[in-house]
Design an enzyme around this catalytic site. Structure first.
Site: not given
Ligand code: CAA
Length: 257
Positions: A65, A108, A111, A131
């Protein structure tokens, strides 16, 4: 449609999306997530597309992200916008999706790859959920999908230490379906996507739904679900075509019917 953060192309029955924010190692900002879903909408509604391929660059599938976009967010803001609920829309796609991963697939990015049905990795790929080093944890399904893919021991290792794992370890752990030399990644991934797209689309979608059922239910319910869907396949013209083509020793010509 004109996109700024992704590139989109169609090769036969394969719809391909290339994440394209090279300066940010394809970090997933809001615009990219929106454009990705728009491109997926377009491929979903295109009856000629049988499989979707998502890839990045040689250096990064996606480095997570977008930290710069997230840095100043507040709890009420993340809650109100249901930050990253857009991931659920990607994961809920019904057509088969292949991720072709080279370089970093972190946070992300890992993911997103796990939302796809098959991950094909270059030998340069590095997966991780770092993260924890940012003072947060995965937020687009990482704690759940990684655990289901590789088991508790390895998922805890990756999520709690934030370390990366290479392609070979990822394949050994069950995260990745195949590892290929980096210079063959797109060739192999497109070949796999084309092979998938040559099958009957409704049968592919029912198969995907049945495999995914394994993550949502008990074994006995999953097996019952599978059997009922298997029975339903005998109502399709493509079942007749597939089996009669086998008996007649000719290639099948599926009509998605
Ligand atoms: N968000 C925003 N920008 C990012 C980024 C990210 N996730 N990852 C890399 N970038 C940017 C860098 O800031 C840098 O930009 P500038 O040139 O403007 O400084 C550029 O991409 C190149 O990155 P580096 O210079 O850091 O490249 P490197 O080769 O030295 O390191 C890396 C590569 C190890 C991937 C490193 O960039 C890195 O650690 N990135 C962050 C990885 C991460 O923590 N991902 C998780 C994000 S949080 C998340 O995803 C939450 C969630 O589950 C929802």
């Amino acid at each position: 449609m004109a996109y700024e953060t992704i590139l989109v192309e169609t090769r036969g029955k394969v719809g391909a999306i290339t994440l394209n924010r090279p300066k940010a190692l394809n970090a997933l900002n809001a615009q990219l997530m929106t454009e990705l879903n728009q491109a997926l909408d377009a491929f979903d509604s295109d009856a000629t597309i049988g499989c979707i391929l998502i890839t990045g660059s040689d250096r990064a599938f996606a480095a997570g992200a977008d930290i710069k976009e997230m840095e100043e967010k507040t709890y009420p803001a993340t809650y109100l916008e249901d930050f990253f609920v857009t991931g659920d829309r990607i994961a809920a796609r019904r057509k088969p999706m292949v991720a072709a991963v080279a370089g970093f697939a972190l946070g992300g990015g890992c993911e997103l790859a796990m939302m796809c049905d098959i991950i094909i990795a270059a030998d340069t790929a590095k997966f991780g959920q770092p993260e924890i080093k940012l003072g947060v944890m995965p937020g687009i399904g990482g704690t759940q999908r990684l655990t289901r893919a590789v088991g508790k021991a390895k998922a805890m290792d990756l999520c709690l230490t934030g370390r990366m794992m290479g392609a070979e370890e990822a394949e050994r752990s069950g995260l990745v379906a195949r590892v290929v030399p980096a210079d063959k990644l797109l060739e192999e991934a497109f070949a796999a996507a084309e092979a998938i797209a040559s099958m009957s689309l409704p049968i592919l979608m029912m198969t995907k739904e049945s495999v995914n059922r394994a993550f949502e239910t008990s074994l006995s319910e999953g097996v019952r679900f599978e059997r009922r869907v298997f029975h339903a396949m005998f109502a399709t013209a493509d079942q007749k075509e597939g089996m009669s083509a086998f008996v007649a020793k000719r290639p099948p010509d599926f009509k998605n019917a």
